[in-house]
Design an enzyme around this catalytic site. Structure first.
Site, short mmCIF file in Angstrom:
data_model
loop_
_atom_site.label_atom_id
_atom_site.label_comp_id
_atom_site.label_asym_id
_atom_site.label_seq_id
_atom_site.Cartn_x
_atom_site.Cartn_y
_atom_site.Cartn_z
N ARG A 28 0.82 -1.21 0.00
CA ARG A 28 0.00 0.00 0.00
C ARG A 28 0.86 1.26 0.00
O ARG A 28 0.47 2.30 -0.49
CB ARG A 28 -0.89 -0.02 1.26
N TYR A 29 2.01 1.19 0.65
CA TYR A 29 2.92 2.35 0.77
C TYR A 29 4.24 1.98 0.09
O TYR A 29 4.66 0.82 0.15
CB TYR A 29 3.20 2.66 2.25
N ASP A 53 -7.90 2.75 9.78
CA ASP A 53 -7.58 2.29 8.44
C ASP A 53 -8.77 2.63 7.56
O ASP A 53 -9.85 2.07 7.74
CB ASP A 53 -7.35 0.77 8.45
N ARG A 70 7.10 -0.06 2.29
CA ARG A 70 6.85 -1.24 3.13
C ARG A 70 5.76 -2.12 2.54
O ARG A 70 4.88 -1.64 1.84
CB ARG A 70 6.48 -0.83 4.55
N ARG A 96 -9.64 -9.24 9.32
CA ARG A 96 -9.33 -10.23 8.28
C ARG A 96 -10.14 -11.51 8.51
O ARG A 96 -9.73 -12.59 8.09
CB ARG A 96 -7.84 -10.58 8.29
N LYS A 118 -3.80 4.20 6.48
CA LYS A 118 -4.03 4.37 7.93
C LYS A 118 -3.72 5.82 8.29
O LYS A 118 -2.67 6.34 7.90
CB LYS A 118 -3.09 3.42 8.65
N ASP A 163 -12.49 -1.74 12.73
CA ASP A 163 -12.72 -1.72 11.28
C ASP A 163 -14.12 -2.21 10.96
O ASP A 163 -14.77 -2.88 11.76
CB ASP A 163 -11.67 -2.62 10.59
N CYS A 175 -4.67 -18.65 13.14
CA CYS A 175 -4.38 -17.92 14.39
C CYS A 175 -4.61 -18.85 15.58
O CYS A 175 -5.38 -19.80 15.49
CB CYS A 175 -5.31 -16.73 14.54
N CYS A 200 -10.43 -13.66 16.92
CA CYS A 200 -11.01 -12.49 17.58
C CYS A 200 -12.31 -12.15 16.84
O CYS A 200 -12.32 -12.10 15.61
CB CYS A 200 -10.02 -11.34 17.52
N CYS A 202 -12.12 -9.30 14.22
CA CYS A 202 -10.96 -9.28 13.31
C CYS A 202 -11.31 -8.71 11.94
O CYS A 202 -12.28 -9.12 11.31
CB CYS A 202 -10.42 -10.70 13.14
S1 SF4 Z 1 -7.04 -10.07 15.11
FE1 SF4 Z 1 -7.46 -11.51 13.42
S2 SF4 Z 1 -5.44 -12.01 12.58
FE2 SF4 Z 1 -5.13 -11.15 14.65
S3 SF4 Z 1 -5.12 -12.94 16.06
FE3 SF4 Z 1 -7.22 -12.13 16.01
S4 SF4 Z 1 -8.20 -13.37 14.44
FE4 SF4 Z 1 -6.01 -13.59 14.08
#
Ligand code: SF4
Length: 352
Positions: free
Chosen positions: A90-91, A308, A94, A112, A315, A271, A103, A107, A110
């Site tokens: 994106r930048y 973001d 980096r 993603r 961001k 997000d 994972c 979460c 999340c």
């Molecule tokens: S925020 Fe998303 S990528 Fe990070 S540990 Fe939790 S589930 Fe996994």
């Protein structure tokens, strides 16, 4: 208490973390989004507390099945910036490198959540080689952020090989890992993993913690294994409704992190991931919280409050502003931590 990561509705019920009557609800959510709670996180949950801040982060909720109009599958627009599988660019200076899509916990907020989980494949050897070729081919890439999924779930051998490959790219100066392992599965920070992180290049570890209860003695010991090995640590947290959206909780989290030599780096505004509206605060509430923190904790404890932008626009800091323009082009009004405003430069004292 189970000693294994609970991934299914029945397993969650078996841990006693959720009542049996919620099993069907959780099973419905688990069909759509990955579920996992490590024993370390399960041990922190008080099943008698219906508003437990750890449970809110990991125990599925039927509200995840509702998508708010503003929510999207790719909330920060990663896909539009992915020239090669496993890379987000994106930048100019980096890239994100995502070698592993699994994972230790999932979460509920999340960003993603549609890309990570047991069904998502990690990069194959050929795909990882292609991603490394991409980094090799762009001399402007100065920093590689290894994220996921959780890269600390890779074997130390694979992690070490990845670092060696990045180390050999002359224009890459910084290798940064984003991980939840030191917090949610601290025994995963093994001696072998710490050895694998040793590098002649700058290796940073950014851990993810959201509530002071996550700063357990086992987590502190994992952090110590990293800091004693000379690895600089930063943290990122997500501002979450009912978890850490009050000044006292955030203060305890930030002070706890700094006291164990972890510099708070980002506080992310939630997000617009699908099914996460019940965990998001308003931007105004986040800005007001940051303002309260300004007067309460030192600069060392202050993270940058960031958003973001949806659509992949990047961001940006969205914290409160303490500066307003005054009458002239170089006249300013500055707000102090108590909310009082002061002219800057100060008006000259009248001649005596
Ligand atoms: S925020 Fe998303 S990528 Fe990070 S540990 Fe939790 S589930 Fe996994």
């Amino acid at each position: 208490m189970t000693k294994v990561t609970a991934r299914r509705a029945a397993a969650l019920v078996a841990t006693g973390l959720v009542a049996p009557e919620r099993e069907a609800e959780i099973a419905r959510v688990a069909e759509r989004f990955a579920v996992a709670i490590t024993p370390d996180m399960a041990a922190l949950i008080d099943p008698a507390d219906s508003r437990d801040p750890i449970a809110r982060q990991f125990v599925p909720d039927a509200r995840e099945l509702a998508t708010a109009p503003e929510e999207r599958a790719d909330p920060i627009g990663d896909h539009a910036h992915s020239p090669v599988k496993g890379i987000v660019h994106r930048y100019p200076d980096r890239v994100l490198l995502k070698p592993h899509h699994v994972c230790p916990v999932y979460c509920r907020f999340c960003f993603r959540r549609e890309d990570v989980g047991p069904g998502s494949e990690s990069l194959s050897e050929a795909e990882l080689a292609a991603a490394l070729d991409y980094i090799r081919g762009d001399k402007a890439i100065w920093e590689v952020i290894v994220t996921g999924g959780d890269p600390f779930l890779m074997s130390p051998r694979r992690l070490g090989a990845l670092i060696a490959a990045l180390e050999a790219i002359p224009h890459v100066a910084v290798i940064r890992f984003h991980t939840r392992v030191p917090v949610v599965a601290p025994e995963g920070v093994s001696a072998a993993l710490v050895r694998a992180l040793q590098s002649d290049k700058a290796v940073y570890v950014v851990l993810h913690a959201n509530h002071p209860r996550e700063l357990t003695p086992a987590m502190a010991a994992a952090v110590k294994r990293l800091t004693r090995a000379g690895i600089p640590l930063l943290s990122q947290s997500v501002l979450l409704k009912g978890v850490n959206d009050d000044a006292a909780t955030l203060e305890a989290l930030l002070r706890g992190l700094v006291a164990m030599r972890v510099k708070p780096y980002y506080l992310h505004h939630g997000d617009l991931a699908r099914g996460t509206a019940h965990l998001r605060t308003g931007l105004g509430a986040g800005r007001a919280l940051m303002k309260r923190l300004r007067g309460r904790v030192s600069g060392l404890c202050q993270p940058s409050y960031v958003l973001d932008l949806p659509g992949g626009h990047g961001k940006v800091p969205v914290g409160p502003c303490y500066v307003e323009s005054g009458a002239g082009s170089e006249d300013w009004l500055i707000e102090d931590p108590q909310g009082r405003r002061h002219a800057y430069p100060p008006r000259p004292h009248p001649a005596k």
